[in-house]
Design an enzyme around this catalytic site. Structure first.
Site, PDB file in Angstrom:
ATOM      1  N   HIS A 254      30.510  38.663  40.355  1.00  7.48           N
ATOM      2  CA  HIS A 254      30.061  38.219  39.033  1.00  7.48           C
ATOM      3  C   HIS A 254      28.679  38.811  38.738  1.00  7.48           C
ATOM      4  O   HIS A 254      28.391  39.206  37.608  1.00  7.48           O
ATOM      5  CB  HIS A 254      29.954  36.695  38.974  1.00  7.48           C
ATOM      6  CG  HIS A 254      31.253  35.951  39.177  1.00  7.48           C
ATOM      7  ND1 HIS A 254      31.478  35.172  40.290  1.00  7.48           N
ATOM      8  CD2 HIS A 254      32.371  35.855  38.421  1.00  7.48           C
ATOM      9  CE1 HIS A 254      32.683  34.610  40.200  1.00  7.48           C
ATOM     10  NE2 HIS A 254      33.252  35.008  39.079  1.00  7.48           N
TER      11      HIS A 254
ATOM     12  N   ASP B 188      40.864  41.468  38.890  1.00  7.60           N
ATOM     13  CA  ASP B 188      42.027  40.845  38.244  1.00  7.60           C
ATOM     14  C   ASP B 188      42.655  41.890  37.320  1.00  7.60           C
ATOM     15  O   ASP B 188      42.519  41.826  36.095  1.00  7.60           O
ATOM     16  CB  ASP B 188      41.577  39.599  37.483  1.00  7.60           C
ATOM     17  CG  ASP B 188      40.970  38.575  38.424  1.00  7.60           C
ATOM     18  OD1 ASP B 188      41.728  37.880  39.110  1.00  7.60           O
ATOM     19  OD2 ASP B 188      39.726  38.497  38.515  1.00  7.60           O
TER      20      ASP B 188
ATOM     21  N   HIS C 295      29.523  34.692  42.604  1.00 13.88           N
ATOM     22  CA  HIS C 295      29.234  35.511  43.788  1.00 13.88           C
ATOM     23  C   HIS C 295      28.742  36.870  43.298  1.00 13.88           C
ATOM     24  O   HIS C 295      28.621  37.104  42.081  1.00 13.88           O
ATOM     25  CB  HIS C 295      30.498  35.644  44.656  1.00 13.88           C
ATOM     26  CG  HIS C 295      31.728  36.045  43.905  1.00 13.88           C
ATOM     27  ND1 HIS C 295      31.890  37.302  43.355  1.00 13.88           N
ATOM     28  CD2 HIS C 295      32.844  35.349  43.573  1.00 13.88           C
ATOM     29  CE1 HIS C 295      33.059  37.371  42.749  1.00 13.88           C
ATOM     30  NE2 HIS C 295      33.661  36.191  42.854  1.00 13.88           N
TER      31      HIS C 295
ATOM     32  N   MET D 254      34.728  31.454  35.661  1.00 15.65           N
ATOM     33  CA  MET D 254      35.039  30.059  35.990  1.00 15.65           C
ATOM     34  C   MET D 254      33.998  29.498  36.956  1.00 15.65           C
ATOM     35  O   MET D 254      34.236  28.468  37.609  1.00 15.65           O
ATOM     36  CB  MET D 254      36.441  29.958  36.596  1.00 15.65           C
ATOM     37  CG  MET D 254      37.528  30.404  35.622  1.00 15.65           C
ATOM     38  SD  MET D 254      39.128  29.655  35.949  1.00 15.65           S
ATOM     39  CE  MET D 254      39.428  30.235  37.607  1.00 15.65           C
TER      40      MET D 254
END
Ligand code: AMP
Length: 291
Positions: free
Chosen positions: A36, A159, A33, A29
């Protein structure tokens, strides 16, 4: 790096690619940072010199509840594109909501998609606090997989529930894609990197590290044979609450099914925490290896 904004252009690119080229896909999304960055680095390795790394940036309205932060979610697009170039991304796919959901007048107001994959795991833990969230995640990832047709998908362990549900969706819907779950990248004090961390005030920021400390303590307890669920919950929730955070859940769950343990932890376990610190929601987890 090429930036693609429309599905038509993406299709054209995909069709022109040779059938043997390996496409590795990292959905995000944005507000990127180093977490990612690690995913993209793994994608680069997996794709090899002849393969292709495609990163998507799409703030998916369908995975935000009406009272959540869709409108205020950070969107530093130019900085994200700069980082992706630096990380040697080949394609940045950044569609608009209208492009992704052409049927919906206002996608944020119509979060439920009756055709989407529904998983019972989407109603527990994060799903209980954020009703419809995982359904929205599954809708967008299914559409992206159909468009990008990658050979490999890279997700973050940060996640945990999301990667578990997406793996189940991919199995059930027979998407021909391998899934790699990458470890959580952390700040030096242990705080899991997250786009939402930039909302923490300088006063709040030091307190946020308590979440990972508590997870590590509970993991040590299990490894030292203290496996009572009640004790583990106290080990996690106690210090997090004492640091001024509002604990939403702090639980040991089965690592494969997310089922709660009755009495003692007696199988592969993931410790999961969600807590609010001022205006910011923090989630984190630690998997406890089996002895
Ligand atoms: P997001 O942009 O927050 O939707 O995240 C995009 C992907 O990056 C998801 O697969 C996340 O699990 C993953 N991710 C987010 N934070 C981290 C982190 N700190 N370490 C590793 N992966 C992460």
């Amino acid at each position: 790096m090429r930036i693609i904004r429309t599905i038509t252009e993406l299709r054209r690119w995909r069709q022109a690619l040779s059938a043997t080229a390996r496409v590795v896909f990292v959905p995000t999304m944005g507000a990127l940072h180093a977490g990612h960055g690690h995913l993209v680095q793994l994608a680069r390795q997996a794709a090899g010199p002849d393969g292709c790394v495609l990163v998507s940036i799409f703030v998916n309205p369908k995975q935000f509840g009406p009272a959540e932060d869709f409108a205020s979610y950070p969107r530093p697009f130019a900085e994200d594109a700069r980082l992706l170039r630096q990380w040697r991304t080949d394609i940045l796919f950044a569609p608009t909501a209208r492009e992704m959901y052409p049927q919906d007048e206002a996608p944020a107001d119509s979060p439920r998609d009756p055709a989407g994959y529904q998983d019972p795991l989407g109603d527990v833990l994060e799903g209980k606090i954020r009703p419809g969230h995982f359904h929205g995640v599954c809708v967008v990832v299914a559409r992206l997989l159909a468009m990008v047709q990658p050979g490999m998908l890279i997700l973050g362990q940060k996640d945990y529930q999301q990667q578990l549900i997406l793996r189940r969706m991919i199995r059930e819907m027979n998407f021909p894609v391998d899934v790699l779950t990458a470890p959580t990248i952390r700040e030096p004090d242990g705080l899991a990197m997250s786009s939402r961390n930039r909302r923490l005030t300088p006063r709040e920021r030091p307190a946020a590290a308590v979440v990972y400390r508590a997870l590590c303590r509970a993991k040590d307890e299990i490894l030292h044979g203290r496996r009572e669920v009640k004790h583990l919950i106290e080990e996690m929730a106690g210090p997090i609450a004492a640091a001024g955070l509002e604990v939403q859940y702090a639980l040991p769950c089965h690592a494969d099914t997310l089922a709660e343990f009755a009495g003692v932890v007696n199988d592969r376990c993931v410790l999961l925490v969600a807590a609010r610190l001022g205006a910011t929601r923090l989630i984190d987890n630690v998997v406890v290896p089996q002895e």
